[in-house]
Each structure stands twice: as structure tokens, then as C-alpha cells.
Design a protein around this motif. Sequence first.
Motif, PDB file in Angstrom:
ATOM      1  N   GLU A  18      16.622  30.172  -2.161  1.00  0.00           N
ATOM      2  CA  GLU A  18      17.800  29.750  -1.380  1.00  0.00           C
ATOM      3  C   GLU A  18      18.386  30.971  -0.689  1.00  0.00           C
ATOM      4  N   ASP A  23      25.447  28.698  -1.789  1.00  0.00           N
ATOM      5  CA  ASP A  23      24.608  27.694  -2.442  1.00  0.00           C
ATOM      6  C   ASP A  23      23.960  28.247  -3.707  1.00  0.00           C
ATOM      7  N   ASP A  66      14.910  25.674  -0.968  1.00  0.00           N
ATOM      8  CA  ASP A  66      15.683  25.316   0.215  1.00  0.00           C
ATOM      9  C   ASP A  66      14.688  25.109   1.347  1.00  0.00           C
ATOM     10  N   LEU A  95      15.480  21.247  -1.609  1.00  0.00           N
ATOM     11  CA  LEU A  95      16.927  21.156  -1.409  1.00  0.00           C
ATOM     12  C   LEU A  95      17.187  21.301   0.088  1.00  0.00           C
ATOM     13  N   SER A  96      17.944  20.404   0.654  1.00  0.00           N
ATOM     14  CA  SER A  96      18.185  20.498   2.091  1.00  0.00           C
ATOM     15  C   SER A  96      19.468  19.792   2.499  1.00  0.00           C
ATOM     16  N   LYS A 118      21.479  18.131  -0.236  1.00  0.00           N
ATOM     17  CA  LYS A 118      22.552  18.932  -0.832  1.00  0.00           C
ATOM     18  C   LYS A 118      23.865  18.150  -0.773  1.00  0.00           C
TER      19      LYS A 118
END
Length: 158
Positions: A18, A23, A66, A95-96, A118
Motif C-alpha cells: 500500500e 491507508d 493496493d 484493496l482498491s 476500501k
Amino acid sequence: MKYLLTDNYAPIKVLLAEDDEDDQFFFSDALAELPFPTELTIASNGKDAVEKLTQAESKPDIIFLDLNMPKMNGKDCLKFIRMDKTFCSIPCIILSTSSAHTEIEETYHAGANLYILKPNEGSNLLKMVNKALKLDWKENFTPKKELYFLSERTLQRA
């Protein structure tokens, strides 16, 4: 036979790739609130994640990627992981902030195990990470398409 990361007595080894420091902090904070031990390694981009994977003494139990990072994005990092026999069996979670159908489809077909949109609220991130860590990865390694995408909306329906 089940494969639950939470069944082990050792801490769950988590690799987070990430680039956003906020985040990273929110993710780390969510892990700290879980009722089981975790060890977090943070990579600031996909290239750093690949280096950490190949240089680590032990491999992570689960990887969170990410999607949009500098140097190497989440999709390219995922492709590297899935093509390497040492790492290809590790669950990889995308994760986006993007809920674009093309992104979801591409990562699904590239071998990601779960796609997390997210959330806006930290408490929902905690619930999503908790859910990912408690999945039976023997049964869910090849995810059912209808269970692949997790967002605040789908979390509330579950």
C-alpha cells in the motif's frame, strides 16, 4: 479439511502492499483490534512487496495488495505472485477505491482471491479484514464470483 489462518497459534503473517501512508495506518490499526495475533509487514509499492517476498525468511500467510501503486501496481504484483511456485498458494486480497467492473474482472481472472472496496469507515475496514482472515482458504481459494467483491454495501447484507 479446513485451512483457517486463525486456527494457528502463531501470529498470522500479513503482507500489505500500500503506497498511501494513511491507508497503511488504518490497516495496521484494524489488525491491532482483531482478537487474534498478527504480524504486519508493509511494502510501499508492488516492487517493494516482491523484494520483501523474495528476501523474507518466511513467507506471509496472506497478502493484501493496493491496486494503484507506483513502480509496480497491484495487478502486476499479483501476476508475479501467481507465476512463482513459492508464493502462488498464498491468498491475495485486492484493496482498491475502484469499483470498476473491468478492474474487478481482471483481478479475478489474474488469480486474486478477494476484492475489497476500501471502506469509508474504519470499523468496516476492521470487519472486512476480519472476514478475510477468517475465511476457509482451502474452500475459498478459487472464489465464487458472487463472493469475490466485498464492499460496505455487501458487508451489511452478509
